[in-house]
Design an enzyme around this catalytic site. Structure first.
Site, PDB file in Angstrom:
ATOM      1  N   GLY A 199      38.794   1.318  69.466  1.00  0.00           N
ATOM      2  CA  GLY A 199      39.984   0.442  69.059  1.00  0.00           C
ATOM      3  C   GLY A 199      40.416  -1.058  69.978  1.00  0.00           C
ATOM      4  CD  GLN A 200      42.909  -6.689  69.956  1.00  0.00           C
ATOM      5  OE1 GLN A 200      42.942  -7.633  69.250  1.00  0.00           O
ATOM      6  NE2 GLN A 200      44.661  -5.809  69.574  1.00  0.00           N
ATOM      7  CG  LEU A 201      42.476  -2.044  76.245  1.00  0.00           C
ATOM      8  CD1 LEU A 201      42.276  -3.212  76.647  1.00  0.00           C
ATOM      9  CD2 LEU A 201      44.227  -0.970  76.773  1.00  0.00           C
TER      10      LEU A 201
ATOM     11  CE  LYS B 141      51.962   3.014  73.293  1.00  0.00           C
ATOM     12  NZ  LYS B 141      50.575   3.566  73.550  1.00  0.00           N
TER      13      LYS B 141
ATOM     14  CE1 TYR C 102      52.556   1.293  69.131  1.00  0.00           C
ATOM     15  CE2 TYR C 102      54.527  -0.007  69.823  1.00  0.00           C
ATOM     16  CZ  TYR C 102      52.621  -0.074  69.646  1.00  0.00           C
ATOM     17  OH  TYR C 102      51.929   0.012  70.520  1.00  0.00           O
TER      18      TYR C 102
ATOM     19  CD1 TRP D 166      54.074  -9.624  71.895  1.00  0.00           C
ATOM     20  CD2 TRP D 166      54.359 -11.649  71.973  1.00  0.00           C
ATOM     21  NE1 TRP D 166      55.101 -10.809  71.940  1.00  0.00           N
ATOM     22  CE2 TRP D 166      55.061 -11.531  71.912  1.00  0.00           C
ATOM     23  CE3 TRP D 166      53.584 -13.084  71.906  1.00  0.00           C
ATOM     24  CZ2 TRP D 166      56.053 -12.402  71.241  1.00  0.00           C
ATOM     25  CZ3 TRP D 166      54.717 -14.195  71.294  1.00  0.00           C
ATOM     26  CH2 TRP D 166      55.416 -14.314  71.267  1.00  0.00           C
TER      27      TRP D 166
END
Ligand SMILES: NC(=O)c1ccc[n+]([C@@H]2O[C@H](COP(=O)([O-])OP(=O)(O)OC[C@H]3O[C@@H](n4cnc5c(N)ncnc54)[C@H](OP(=O)(O)O)[C@@H]3O)[C@@H](O)[C@H]2O)c1
Length: 281
Positions: free
Chosen positions: A12-14, A131, A127, A152
């Protein structure tokens, strides 16, 4: 001996940023994508974590499609709540420190004040609820945890708002961007560095981690084009102009109270981070 770090959601992105940074800093890094460790499969999670016995687990895997979550709540809860339970149980069994990456969407955004780590949560959509359920499992089932709420997020890996704006800016002369939602942009590199600093300590707890300062999406977009020297006219619009399946908090600005009270490094202002990202990628 170097510390073993296991990263979930490593594609993933992170996750990718975490793999890169922790590798660069000399940790023994084991990144797992869904293909190698599906967090909803408890037996597999226990097998992988139980065999590797990491010192630190960085749990970044999640169902992150906020709008889609509204129409597939079972998927969202399965991954974000029970998947997190599976990771927490397995990490606890091997005595690993655990970082659970959570979200500003645990707040409803109805106050005008920034949210600190002790502000009451009240998620608006599936969502955020899923979480938050993940946060609760971490608190109940793990003894050495950092819950890191972020917001963000953008960076060099994966799709994000900054990349979307740059692409749209190439294609169009004018854009309308929402001006009635405020939050804190977060550069993955700064988030990963903050996580690196946290896990070196025993200062467990909940942390709000974003770049400092705040903006609306409209201001964020204008700054992206300004720094990139792109001539795009950005017009402010309202959330109501672009109805979406999931409600978003109107204000999800973070106060970094836990970072301050625990003497961690403050995180640079969002414009500085954005500029560094745009100039280096
Ligand atoms: N992006 C944001 O603006 C933002 C804001 C606040 C908080 N966060 C939190 O930050 C964390 C990282 O987000 P991100 O931006 O890196 O999102 P991302 O790019 O969507 O990465 C999430 C990763 O989790 C993986 N995943 C999903 N279900 C899985 C499963 N069952 N087992 C294993 N892996 C699974 C995904 O794999 P697939 O590609 O195979 O689905 C994806 O690679 C998440 O916990 C998210 O909730 C993000």
């Amino acid at each position: 001996m170097s510390q073993k770090v296991l990263i979930t959601g490593a594609n993933g992105q992170l996750g990718k940023e975490l793999v890169e940074l922790f590798t660069e800093k000399g940790f023994e890094v084991y990144g797992f994508g869904r293909d190698k460790m599906d967090i909803t499969n408890q037996a597999q999670v226990q097998e992988v974590i139980g065999t590797l016995k990491p010192n630190i687990v960085l749990h970044s895997a999640a169902h992150t499609q906020v709008d889609l979550a509204e129409s597939e709540p079972e998927q969202a809860f399965s991954i974000n709540a029970y998947g997190t339970r599976n990771v927490a149980v397995a990490a606890e069994a091997v005595g690993a420190k655990l970082v659970y990456v959570s979200t500003d969407y645990v707040f409803d955004g109805t106050t005008d004040e920034p949210y600190n780590e002790f502000s009451p949560t009240s998620p608006l959509g599936v969502y955020g609820k899923s979480k938050l359920a993940g946060e609760q499992f971490v608190r109940d089932l793990h003894s050495k945890f950092f819950i890191v709420r972020t917001s963000w997020v953008y960076g060099k890996h994966g799709a994000n708002f900054v990349k979307t704006m740059l692409k749209l800016g190439e294609e169009r002369e004018k854009l309308s961007v929402v001006a009635d939602q405020r939050g804190c942009p977060t550069y993955t590199l700064d988030l990963a560095n903050a996580i690196l600093e946290l896990v070196d300590t025993q200062k467990y707890g909940v942390y709000h981690v974003s770049n400092s300062g705040s903006c609306s999406w409209y201001e964020f977009a204008k700054e992206i084009f300004e720094i990139s020297e792109m001539k795009v006219q950005v017009n402010p619009c309202t959330t109501a102009d672009f109805p979406r399946p999931a409600a978003r908090p109107a204000n999800s600005v973070f106060e970094h109270m836990s970072i301050k009270l625990n003497n961690f490094s403050s995180i640079r202002p969002w414009k500085e981070a954005l500029s560094s990202f745009l100039r280096n990628n």
